[in-house]
Write an enzyme that holds these catalytic residues in place. Structure first.
Site, mmCIF file in Angstrom:
data_model
loop_
_atom_site.group_PDB
_atom_site.id
_atom_site.type_symbol
_atom_site.label_atom_id
_atom_site.label_comp_id
_atom_site.label_asym_id
_atom_site.label_seq_id
_atom_site.Cartn_x
_atom_site.Cartn_y
_atom_site.Cartn_z
ATOM 1 N N LYS A 80 0.840 -1.213 0.000
ATOM 2 C CA LYS A 80 0.000 0.000 0.000
ATOM 3 C C LYS A 80 0.872 1.259 0.000
ATOM 4 O O LYS A 80 0.636 2.211 -0.748
ATOM 5 C CB LYS A 80 -0.911 -0.010 1.228
ATOM 6 N N CYS A 97 -3.711 11.100 1.107
ATOM 7 C CA CYS A 97 -3.004 9.824 0.945
ATOM 8 C C CYS A 97 -1.589 10.017 0.431
ATOM 9 O O CYS A 97 -0.619 9.730 1.122
ATOM 10 C CB CYS A 97 -3.769 8.942 -0.028
#
Ligand code: SAJ
Length: 406
Positions: A203, A257
């Site tokens: 991720k 993010c």
């Protein structure tokens, strides 16, 4: 029918809870924001992203999704809470720890806990697991635990939630398999199985990959400015190479993010993550660079009391999301410098910090037009038309909407 308790009803938790409820699960969505819980249960939720409110409303209406302020007994607990940065650019895991502590009293033998939040490597087994074991249950044999990072693009959440491939890393094969069963119910992409730490790292490197590549484009844009070259033309031609695909320069990287997650790698390997750290610096330098560019342009044009018209304040096109928005940072800095700044953004509602005007009010009589966000409404504007409305003729097209075709 399996019961799932989704902790955190944000951008990821709410659509995931809604989709799960449409696949036969009985879902309890939990959030500490009482107003959100109330609005959801009253079918009064207002979400900017297309389709999300409809999906949530029909899940609630069907009775298969209920929003609550605290967890309850379930077969599966899914944690989808934010992991912001501390002032030292470290991961703030408070929400994850709190969520885990809140589910503790409801954990029973055979339950599965899934973490979706983006975290530094080692968090699932090093931080979450010990908290869960305070329940008296042994993780791996009595309680199952997996990490499955979300990967959806804000602006296209519904489609990507279903179609994207998923990575699942469990603390042991049983945990991984149990989590796979949950995701198989709605994921149409491939599901790849691994361990928790690999899944955590995957991720982080996805978002770091994008950050580094955007930094490369931003650095090129500064170099091309210095050499008086059209960056958009340069990239367009370089991208004709079969193995070159340079991303777009812009005002910097925003959102919750990409501007955050690379720091989680830096935190774990500060001396090794040199490109990753530099990319963050390059991208974070962009707002100041654009501000300087605007100041220089109006100074060189010798305009007295220039009027600067800024198009867009969100972190990217097609959203009203202002989190870590470099465009907003640029407007703020220009205003702090005492310049007359007008701004518009068709996607932003209820903004109190400074007035947001219509596109016409923003451009009419302006000396310098700064395009900060490539919203489709701005892409449709004809450059010549805008110039006719303006008093001056300075165009700073940060997103290459008009200048790329020159
Ligand atoms: N940007 C550029 N140039 C580009 C592309 C993007 O300047 O060529 C800027 C955007 O304007 C924006 C920022 O980067 O300010 C980030 O936008 P984005 O659309 O690239 O990504 P996010 O932050 O909205 O979503 C990302 C996605 N990650 C990747 O594409 C690797 C998404 O799949 C993740 O799920 C999401 O982060 C997340 O939640 O982690």
């Amino acid at each position: 029918m399996k019961r799932i308790c989704v902790i955190g009803l944000g951008y990821i938790g709410l659509p995931t809870a809604s989709i799960l409820s449409s696949k036969g699960f009985k879902v309890v969505g939990v959030d500490i924001n009482g107003k959100l819980v109330e609005e959801l249960n009253q079918l009064n939720i207002d979400l900017l992203e297309l389709g999300l409110a409809d999906l949530a409303n029909s899940a609630i209406e069907s009775g298969k999704l209920v929003a609550k302020g605290s967890p309850e007994k379930a077969d599966v607990f899914m944690i989808c809470v934010p992991t912001p940065l501390t002032d030292e650019n470290k991961a703030d895991l408070t929400h994850i720890k709190n969520a885990a502590e809140r589910v503790l009293p409801y954990l029973r033998k055979g339950n599965l806990v899934i973490l979706e939040s983006t975290v530094p490597t080692g968090t699932t087994e090093g931080i979450l697991k010990p908290i869960l074991e305070e329940s008296g249950l042994k993780v791996g044999s009595e309680l199952y635990l997996s990490y499955c990072p979300e990967r959806v693009l804000p602006g296209n959440i519904l489609k990507e939630l279903i179609e994207n491939d998923r990575i699942i890393g469990g603390v042991n094969p049983e945990s991984t398999e149990l989590a796979k069963e949950v995701y198989q119910s709605f994921v149409e992409g491939e599901i790849y199985l691994t361990d928790t730490t690999t899944a955590e790292m995957v991720k982080l490197i996805e978002n770091s990959f994008r950050d580094v590549n955007i930094a490369f484009a931003n650095e090129l844009s500064k170099i091309c400015d210095k050499l008086s070259l059209n960056i958009w033309k340069v990239i367009e031609l370089a991208n004709k190479h079969p193995r070159v695909n340079i991303l777009k320069p812009g005002p910097g990287v925003g959102g919750h993010c990409i501007a955050v997650d690379p720091f989680f790698i830096v935190e774990k390997a500060p001396n090794k993550a040199r490109i990753i750290k530099t990319a963050r610096c390059v991208n974070d330098s962009m707002p100041d660079y654009i501000v300087e560019k605007v100041e220089k342009a109006v100074k060189e044009a010798k305009i007295k009391s220039p009027i600067i018209a800024c198009l867009g304040i969100t972190y990217k096109a097609g959203t009203g999301d202002l989190r870590q928005s470099p465009a907003l940072r640029i407007v703020r800095r220009l205003r702090e410098k005492g310049l007359t700044v007008r701004a518009c953004d068709p996607y932003v509602k209820d903004f109190a910090e400074f007035p947001l005007l219509s596109l016409e009010e923003t451009a009419n009589g302006a000396d310098c037009l700064v395009l900060l966000v490539d919203h489709k409404e701005f892409k449709e504007i004809k450059l010549q038309e805008s110039l006719r409305r303006m008093r001056g003729n300075i165009i700073i097209d940060v997103r290459g909407v008009w200048l790329s075709s020159e």
